[in-house]
Scaffold this active site. Structure first.
Site, short mmCIF file in Angstrom:
data_model
loop_
_atom_site.label_atom_id
_atom_site.label_comp_id
_atom_site.label_asym_id
_atom_site.label_seq_id
_atom_site.Cartn_x
_atom_site.Cartn_y
_atom_site.Cartn_z
N CYS A 63 0.89 -1.21 -0.06
CA CYS A 63 -0.06 0.10 0.11
C CYS A 63 0.86 1.15 0.02
O CYS A 63 1.84 1.23 0.76
CB CYS A 63 -0.68 -0.12 1.31
SG CYS A 63 -1.96 1.39 1.48
N HIS A 97 -9.20 -3.73 -1.81
CA HIS A 97 -8.08 -2.93 -0.94
C HIS A 97 -8.40 -1.33 -0.75
O HIS A 97 -8.75 -0.87 0.21
CB HIS A 97 -6.66 -3.15 -1.76
CG HIS A 97 -5.50 -2.43 -0.97
ND1 HIS A 97 -4.66 -3.02 -0.41
CD2 HIS A 97 -5.62 -1.04 -0.90
CE1 HIS A 97 -3.89 -1.85 0.04
NE2 HIS A 97 -4.37 -0.82 -0.25
NI NI Z 1 -3.71 1.08 -0.16
#
Ligand code: NI
Length: 173
Positions: free
Chosen positions: A94, A136
């Site tokens: 991320c 996500h």
């Molecule tokens: Ni992310």
């Protein structure tokens, strides 16, 4: 267009639930273009508005490979309206948890409904990398990070690493 600063965990703004967008106007369209530019530059394949400090339900994604034409997806108020019972384990990272990775369990396939940049309601089915990415990014709108899906021990280890990295940064004046 502008490149926006990306928030890094642990930042409380990444843990906040984002608000629905009532109408897609020029401000939202500009935000999506800025988010796409920020994502391409990072580089990443998805970015949610809370990651640039905007608590709105806006997501951009582009999972095209390097040798393919860009396929930018601009999504407002995206929601998962169906998810397969089948799940798979996939290693995720991320932009808000730089250089950290962990295996996360996700649905193999999902159906997503969203409003596009022209206020049209759209739906699509996603699996593989796009399916993972959509799950996500929609998590980000709920204030959920991929580390919230793994063990507390591993999560704390990653967050401590990030906090230490931040403290170790030289002060520029
Ligand atoms: Ni992310």
């Amino acid at each position: 267009m502008a490149i926006l600063p990306i928030l890094v965990a642990p930042d409380p703004r990444l843990k906040t639930k984002a608000k629905a967008v009532e109408k897609v106007d020029d401000g939202i369209r500009q935000l999506m273009e800025d988010m796409l530019e920020t994502m391409y530059q990072a580089p990443g394949i998805g970015l949610a508005a809370p990651q640039v400090g905007v608590a709105k339900r806006v997501v951009v994604i582009d999972v095209a490979k390097e040798d393919e034409e860009p396929q930018p997806l601009r999504m407002v108020n995206p929601e998962i309206i169906w998810a397969s019972d089948d799940e798979e384990l996939y290693e995720e990272g991320c932009l808000s948890l730089p250089e950290q990775f962990a295996d996360v369990v996700r649905s193999v396939a999902v159906r997503v409904r969203y409003v596009d940049h022209q206020n049209e309601i759209r739906e699509f089915d996603a699996d593989d990398i796009l399916g993972i990415c959509v799950q996500h990014e929609i998590d980000h709108l709920e204030g959920t990070l991929f580390v919230d899906h793994i063990s507390k021990l591993k999560r704390n280890m990653i967050l401590r690493k990030l906090q230490k990295a931040r403290k170790d940064q030289p002060v520029t004046v």
